[in-house]
Design a protein around this motif. Sequence first.
Motif, PDB file in Angstrom:
ATOM      1  N   GLY A  30      39.357  38.576  34.906  1.00  0.00           N
ATOM      2  CA  GLY A  30      40.969  38.414  34.637  1.00  0.00           C
ATOM      3  C   GLY A  30      41.592  37.547  34.349  1.00  0.00           C
ATOM      4  O   GLY A  30      42.805  37.410  33.776  1.00  0.00           O
ATOM      5  N   ASP A  31      40.784  36.043  34.373  1.00  0.00           N
ATOM      6  CA  ASP A  31      41.655  34.854  34.022  1.00  0.00           C
ATOM      7  C   ASP A  31      41.072  34.501  32.764  1.00  0.00           C
ATOM      8  O   ASP A  31      41.682  33.521  32.045  1.00  0.00           O
ATOM      9  N   ALA A  32      39.824  34.643  32.594  1.00  0.00           N
ATOM     10  CA  ALA A  32      39.112  34.130  31.272  1.00  0.00           C
ATOM     11  C   ALA A  32      39.592  34.458  30.048  1.00  0.00           C
ATOM     12  O   ALA A  32      40.027  35.785  29.813  1.00  0.00           O
ATOM     13  N   SER A 143      51.220  32.152  41.207  1.00  0.00           N
ATOM     14  CA  SER A 143      52.111  32.170  40.227  1.00  0.00           C
ATOM     15  C   SER A 143      53.066  30.946  40.891  1.00  0.00           C
ATOM     16  O   SER A 143      53.341  31.033  41.967  1.00  0.00           O
ATOM     17  N   ARG A 144      53.710  30.159  39.784  1.00  0.00           N
ATOM     18  CA  ARG A 144      54.859  29.128  40.167  1.00  0.00           C
ATOM     19  C   ARG A 144      56.032  29.666  39.696  1.00  0.00           C
ATOM     20  O   ARG A 144      57.027  29.227  40.007  1.00  0.00           O
ATOM     21  N   ASN A 145      56.052  30.622  38.658  1.00  0.00           N
ATOM     22  CA  ASN A 145      57.411  30.987  38.084  1.00  0.00           C
ATOM     23  C   ASN A 145      57.295  32.337  37.632  1.00  0.00           C
ATOM     24  O   ASN A 145      56.123  32.728  37.340  1.00  0.00           O
ATOM     25  N   PRO A 146      58.177  33.076  37.445  1.00  0.00           N
ATOM     26  CA  PRO A 146      58.161  34.483  36.945  1.00  0.00           C
ATOM     27  C   PRO A 146      57.654  34.546  35.348  1.00  0.00           C
ATOM     28  O   PRO A 146      58.248  33.834  34.490  1.00  0.00           O
ATOM     29  N   HIS A 147      56.551  35.439  35.296  1.00  0.00           N
ATOM     30  CA  HIS A 147      55.938  35.430  34.075  1.00  0.00           C
ATOM     31  C   HIS A 147      54.967  36.851  34.078  1.00  0.00           C
ATOM     32  O   HIS A 147      54.762  37.194  35.296  1.00  0.00           O
ATOM     33  N   THR A 148      54.420  36.942  32.976  1.00  0.00           N
ATOM     34  CA  THR A 148      53.374  38.105  33.151  1.00  0.00           C
ATOM     35  C   THR A 148      52.179  37.279  32.480  1.00  0.00           C
ATOM     36  O   THR A 148      52.122  36.927  31.454  1.00  0.00           O
ATOM     37  N   HIS A 149      50.939  37.559  33.327  1.00  0.00           N
ATOM     38  CA  HIS A 149      49.678  37.038  32.844  1.00  0.00           C
ATOM     39  C   HIS A 149      48.889  38.439  32.157  1.00  0.00           C
ATOM     40  O   HIS A 149      48.987  39.416  32.724  1.00  0.00           O
ATOM     41  N   ILE A 150      48.339  38.211  31.076  1.00  0.00           N
ATOM     42  CA  ILE A 150      47.732  38.932  30.209  1.00  0.00           C
ATOM     43  C   ILE A 150      46.290  38.861  30.225  1.00  0.00           C
ATOM     44  O   ILE A 150      46.019  37.722  29.598  1.00  0.00           O
ATOM     45  N   ALA A 151      45.353  39.396  30.391  1.00  0.00           N
ATOM     46  CA  ALA A 151      43.789  39.210  29.998  1.00  0.00           C
ATOM     47  C   ALA A 151      43.112  40.554  29.570  1.00  0.00           C
ATOM     48  O   ALA A 151      43.707  41.577  29.741  1.00  0.00           O
ATOM     49  N   ALA A 152      42.178  40.402  28.915  1.00  0.00           N
ATOM     50  CA  ALA A 152      41.398  41.698  28.328  1.00  0.00           C
ATOM     51  C   ALA A 152      39.987  41.223  28.279  1.00  0.00           C
ATOM     52  O   ALA A 152      39.499  40.110  28.139  1.00  0.00           O
ATOM     53  N   TRP A 153      39.341  42.152  28.444  1.00  0.00           N
ATOM     54  CA  TRP A 153      37.891  42.258  28.227  1.00  0.00           C
ATOM     55  C   TRP A 153      37.105  43.387  27.619  1.00  0.00           C
ATOM     56  O   TRP A 153      37.598  44.375  27.992  1.00  0.00           O
ATOM     57  N   SER A 154      35.865  43.538  27.257  1.00  0.00           N
ATOM     58  CA  SER A 154      35.220  44.502  26.626  1.00  0.00           C
ATOM     59  C   SER A 154      34.575  45.394  27.528  1.00  0.00           C
ATOM     60  O   SER A 154      34.366  44.805  28.604  1.00  0.00           O
TER      61      SER A 154
END
Length: 179
Positions: A30-32, A143-154
């Motif tokens: 989910g992070d790579a 998380s240190r501030n409001p944001h959206t993390h986006i990850a994707a994988w096959s």
Amino acid sequence: MGNGFIKIHAPYKESFSCTEHWDGQFKSLGDALGTDCVIQKLVDVEGRVFQRTFRNQGFENTDWFGFGKDVLAPCDCVVEAIHINEATNNPGMMIPGRASSITFRNKDYTRVLLAHVRDIRVKEGQEVKAGEIVAKVGNNGYSRNPHTHIAAWSEDKIPLQIQFDQTTLGIKTRQEIAK
């Protein structure tokens, strides 16, 4: 999907910038190759216009222009999994733990994860259309501030680089962005 990347719908209607996780920075699926997106606003300061992510010193979540804004579905897909983290971090600090997240699965079994969200509006098994509102921008987990993390994988669990379909980026006038 193809050649190690996926093209998805923009995460917001507002202007935003992203910081990418470089190859090898994080190993978990989910992070790579993920990206962290922050809503920005044009701010006029004494006749000079700057792109900023927060007002004041940014010490409150409500100082951040993105906090509580709509997060949009990345694709025509199914909501595969939802995780809720009820804690909300104060900007500049974090409460360790897994972030609230939504995992989507599209027809070729590619997964897209949206994390650090709040007020999730979808349910597991629900079909969504790209650009549909699915949550709000939050600040939880690592998380240190409001944001959206986006990850994707096959389907075979290979991390994918994310590309935003530029036709989905909102075009707003300077006056609309400054509101």
